[in-house]
Scaffold this active site. Structure first.
Site, PDB file in Angstrom:
ATOM      1  N   ARG A  81      12.042  -1.202  10.479  1.00 27.78           N
ATOM      2  CA  ARG A  81      11.031  -0.870  11.491  1.00 27.78           C
ATOM      3  C   ARG A  81      10.996  -1.916  12.593  1.00 27.78           C
ATOM      4  NH1 ARG A  81       5.600   0.241   8.252  1.00 27.78           N
ATOM      5  NH2 ARG A  81       4.803  -0.956   9.999  1.00 27.78           N
ATOM      6  N   LYS A 131       0.827  -1.214   0.000  1.00 27.24           N
ATOM      7  CA  LYS A 131       0.000   0.000   0.000  1.00 27.24           C
ATOM      8  C   LYS A 131       0.864   1.268   0.000  1.00 27.24           C
ATOM      9  CE  LYS A 131      -2.276  -0.710   3.858  1.00 27.24           C
ATOM     10  NZ  LYS A 131      -1.680  -1.973   4.298  1.00 27.24           N
ATOM     11  N   ARG A 150       0.514  -8.731  13.504  1.00 29.76           N
ATOM     12  CA  ARG A 150      -0.099  -7.732  12.620  1.00 29.76           C
ATOM     13  C   ARG A 150      -0.965  -8.403  11.557  1.00 29.76           C
ATOM     14  NH1 ARG A 150       5.081  -4.894  10.832  1.00 29.76           N
ATOM     15  NH2 ARG A 150       3.798  -4.022   9.194  1.00 29.76           N
ATOM     16  N   ARG A 152      11.740  -5.462   4.374  1.00 28.34           N
ATOM     17  CA  ARG A 152      11.451  -4.046   4.073  1.00 28.34           C
ATOM     18  C   ARG A 152      12.411  -3.113   4.814  1.00 28.34           C
ATOM     19  NH1 ARG A 152       5.415  -2.113   4.740  1.00 28.34           N
ATOM     20  NH2 ARG A 152       5.574  -2.844   6.884  1.00 28.34           N
ATOM     21  N   ARG A 184      -9.130   0.964   9.833  1.00 31.97           N
ATOM     22  CA  ARG A 184      -8.573  -0.375   9.965  1.00 31.97           C
ATOM     23  C   ARG A 184      -9.510  -1.322  10.702  1.00 31.97           C
ATOM     24  NH1 ARG A 184      -2.962   0.370   9.178  1.00 31.97           N
ATOM     25  NH2 ARG A 184      -1.643  -1.406   9.603  1.00 31.97           N
TER      26      ARG A 184
HETATM   27  P1  ADP Z   1       1.342  -2.065   8.098  1.00 27.89           P
HETATM   28  O1  ADP Z   1       0.128  -1.706   7.299  1.00 27.89           O
HETATM   29  O2  ADP Z   1       2.457  -2.538   7.238  1.00 27.89           O
HETATM   30  O3  ADP Z   1       1.047  -2.968   9.247  1.00 27.89           O
HETATM   31  P2  ADP Z   1       1.499   0.637   9.129  1.00 27.89           P
HETATM   32  O4  ADP Z   1       2.718   1.448   8.988  1.00 27.89           O
HETATM   33  O5  ADP Z   1       0.294   1.031   8.360  1.00 27.89           O
HETATM   34  O6  ADP Z   1       1.971  -0.812   8.776  1.00 27.89           O
HETATM   35  O7  ADP Z   1       1.053   0.545  10.679  1.00 27.89           O
HETATM   36  C1  ADP Z   1       1.951   0.205  11.689  1.00 27.89           C
HETATM   37  C2  ADP Z   1       1.220   0.103  13.035  1.00 27.89           C
HETATM   38  O8  ADP Z   1       0.566   1.353  13.348  1.00 27.89           O
HETATM   39  C3  ADP Z   1       0.093  -0.921  13.106  1.00 27.89           C
HETATM   40  O9  ADP Z   1       0.571  -2.217  13.414  1.00 27.89           O
HETATM   41  C4  ADP Z   1      -0.762  -0.344  14.247  1.00 27.89           C
HETATM   42  O10 ADP Z   1      -0.195  -0.600  15.505  1.00 27.89           O
HETATM   43  C5  ADP Z   1      -0.685   1.139  14.012  1.00 27.89           C
HETATM   44  N1  ADP Z   1      -1.787   1.641  13.170  1.00 27.89           N
HETATM   45  C6  ADP Z   1      -1.688   2.117  11.907  1.00 27.89           C
HETATM   46  N2  ADP Z   1      -2.893   2.487  11.443  1.00 27.89           N
HETATM   47  C7  ADP Z   1      -3.783   2.235  12.435  1.00 27.89           C
HETATM   48  C8  ADP Z   1      -5.208   2.387  12.591  1.00 27.89           C
HETATM   49  N3  ADP Z   1      -5.974   2.882  11.615  1.00 27.89           N
HETATM   50  N4  ADP Z   1      -5.777   2.012  13.762  1.00 27.89           N
HETATM   51  C9  ADP Z   1      -5.045   1.550  14.756  1.00 27.89           C
HETATM   52  N5  ADP Z   1      -3.711   1.362  14.694  1.00 27.89           N
HETATM   53  C10 ADP Z   1      -3.079   1.705  13.552  1.00 27.89           C
END
Ligand code: ADP
Length: 234
Positions: A176, A13, A187, A141, A102
């Site tokens: 990360r 994404k 996740r 990554r 999410r």
């Molecule tokens: P990925 O989609 O690869 O898991 P992101 O960078 O989008 O990574 O998100 C990393 C972390 O940030 C998630 O595992 C979560 O803890 C938090 N996070 C991101 N977006 C949300 C959301 N909309 N609601 C709750 N937690 C979120």
């Protein structure tokens, strides 16, 4: 254009949203990037978010909802030049949402917020990938921590020209802390339980388009442009 991307962690994404944002001159709003910046700055939201992120769990809804309300309504600038475009709120001028919503509660909150701002989502893109690919993509990554850049690389699939250095801005790349195998498993499981139901939610609203997320970034991007062109002509 008001766009939203869905897809598992590692589906690509971030990479695709970044390319699409540049191509269509739309703001790319990544919840993960906004949260990581908040953690780095030590804001109240960042302090609250960190422990959830480190375990691979979702950060509480109210943190995300407040964050996106602020950014989309353009009331303030959450990250650099994000937040406003001229005098109109960002929600009106167009955006690409990545990582928010999410779960169903966040999706409902987004619907309410957009309605309040007198706009709505135009398309929801589901970036689809097979499960086997995801873990390998995530653990390899490497990301650029410079918030003006946030470029994404992969040690095998998309290595930077100089080892460990961002091609775009020369910053040292990060692995990360939540890209470690134990956290990645959590996740992925959170994605399946809480985020995947949104595919059906947006399909029910007639907004969903699916793009095959497998292949090199440029290949996926070409498929994405094709699908968007067709979907937007309808
Ligand atoms: P990925 O989609 O690869 O898991 P992101 O960078 O989008 O990574 O998100 C990393 C972390 O940030 C998630 O595992 C979560 O803890 C938090 N996070 C991101 N977006 C949300 C959301 N909309 N609601 C709750 N937690 C979120």
């Amino acid at each position: 254009m008001q766009l939203l991307f869905l897809g598992a962690p590692g589906a690509g994404k971030g990479t695709q949203c970044k390319m699409l944002g540049e191509k269509l001159a739309l703001k790319h709003l990544s919840s993960g990037d906004l949260l990581r910046e908040a953690v780095k700055q030590g804001t109240e939201a960042g302090i609250k978010a960190k422990s959830f992120m480190d375990k691979g769990n979702l950060v509480p809804d109210e943190v995300l909802i407040a964050m996106f309300e602020e950014v989309l309504s353009g009331a303030s600038v959450a990250s650099g030049s994000l937040g406003s475009s001229g005098t109109k709120p960002l929600a009106k001028t167009g955006f690409i949402l990545d990582g928010f919503p999410r779960n169903p509660a966040q999706a409902k909150a987004l619907d309410d917020l957009l309605e309040k701002l007198d706009t709505r989502l135009e398309k929801v893109i589901n970036l689809k990938t097979s499960d086997e690919l995801l873990e390998e993509r995530i653990t390899g990554r490497r990301v650029c921590p410079n918030k003006e850049c946030n470029a994404v690389f992969h040690v095998k699939f998309q290595p930077s020209r100089r080892d460990g250095i961002c091609d775009q801005c020369g910053t040292e790349l990060n692995h990360r802390s939540d890209d470690k195998p134990e956290v990645v498993k959590q996740r992925l499981s959170v994605y399946r339980e809480q985020t995947a139901p949104l595919i059906e939610y947006y399909d029910g609203k007639g907004l969903l388009v699916t793009v095959d997320g497998e292949g090199a970034p440029e290949e996926v991007f070409n498929k994405l442009l094709e699908v968007l062109k067709v979907a937007c002509q309808k």
